[in-house]
Design an enzyme around this catalytic site. Structure first.
Site, PDB file in Angstrom:
ATOM      1  N   CYS A  45       0.801  -1.345  -0.048  1.00 18.85           N
ATOM      2  CA  CYS A  45      -0.038  -0.002   0.091  1.00 18.85           C
ATOM      3  C   CYS A  45       0.883   1.285   0.043  1.00 18.85           C
ATOM      4  O   CYS A  45       0.544   2.157  -0.593  1.00 18.85           O
ATOM      5  CB  CYS A  45      -0.844  -0.025   1.371  1.00 18.85           C
TER       6      CYS A  45
HETATM    7  C1  BEZ Z   1       0.532  -4.454   1.873  1.00 18.63           C
HETATM    8  O1  BEZ Z   1       0.078  -3.606   1.589  1.00 18.63           O
HETATM    9  O2  BEZ Z   1       1.655  -4.842   1.949  1.00 18.63           O
HETATM   10  C2  BEZ Z   1      -0.227  -5.713   2.227  1.00 18.63           C
HETATM   11  C3  BEZ Z   1      -1.324  -5.291   3.191  1.00 18.63           C
HETATM   12  C4  BEZ Z   1      -2.055  -6.348   3.512  1.00 18.63           C
HETATM   13  C5  BEZ Z   1      -2.065  -7.641   3.460  1.00 18.63           C
HETATM   14  C6  BEZ Z   1      -0.949  -8.026   2.668  1.00 18.63           C
HETATM   15  C7  BEZ Z   1       0.022  -7.059   2.186  1.00 18.63           C
END
Ligand code: BEZ
Length: 211
Positions: A45
């Site tokens: 994200c």
């Molecule tokens: C991420 O943004 O890295 C992420 C968020 C939730 C679960 C897995 C990855």
């Protein structure tokens, strides 16, 4: 609620990093892109938000407002902003919705309980100036989206909204497009003055009309 292409995008009022906004009012006459993030302070994200911020001018050029959502509150988003700027070299320059009660996520069916019953998947909705859903994308949390592809589909959607054309496989802005089958050859000669190549009755290519 399942969202289908052509549905009116559900309206909502929400707290964001740029204050309270009502979605339809905020969109005004613009196109819009609403995209969800599973959670704050997560790695994929962080890269996505930095990339959207770095390329915001390209969305502005396309009369398109962008808005993110994550299932934490705005105070958490504001703390996260520093990390995004520091690690991605681009500071958040569009609103990020605080959706700790999942109100907007539920409205747009962004939580898919099989992978996770509290975090959102990576949903993305393109909304037209008529407030209708033009495109949906759903990625799992583990796969970051591709901004080039988001801009590519936006260009295709905007072109098809203005001209009776569709875009072929792997099309990119500036390449030939397909004349809609609802247009006769005779009509095509006047509507597409650059001419067209007829490979089959149902497959006619013409230079991109707005270039
Ligand atoms: C991420 O943004 O890295 C992420 C968020 C939730 C679960 C897995 C990855």
């Amino acid at each position: 609620m399942t969202i289908h292409l052509g549905d009116v995008a559900p309206d909502f009022t929400a707290q964001t990093t740029e204050g309270v906004l009502s979605f339809h009012e905020w969109l005004g006459e613009s196109w819009g892109i609403l995209f969800s993030h599973p959670k704050d302070f997560t790695p994929v994200c962080t890269t996505e938000l930095g990339a959207f911020a770095a390329r915001k001018a390209e969305f502005d050029q396309r009369n398109t407002k962008i808005i993110g959502l994550s299932v934490d509150d705005v105070e958490s988003h504001n703390r996260w902003k520093g990390d995004i700027a520091e690690t991605q070299g681009a500071a958040l320059n569009f609103p990020l919705i605080g959706d700790e009660d999942h109100r907007v996520a539920d409205l747009y069916d962004m939580i898919h309980p099989q992978p996770n019953d509290t975090l959102t998947v990576r949903s993305l909705f393109v909304v037209g100036p008529d407030k209708k859903i033009k495109l949906t994308l759903t990625y799992p949390a583990s796969t970051g989206r591709n901004i080039d592809e988001v801009i590519r589909v936006l260009d295709s959607l905007q072109l098809s909204a203005s001209y009776a054309v569709a875009t072929p496989v792997n099309w990119r802005d500036g390449e030939d497009v397909i004349i809609s089958n609802s247009v006769s050859d005779e009509e095509a000669r006047t509507r597409f003055p650059k001419g067209f190549r007829k490979l089959k009755d149902y497959l006619r290519l013409t230079p991109q009309p707005n270039k």
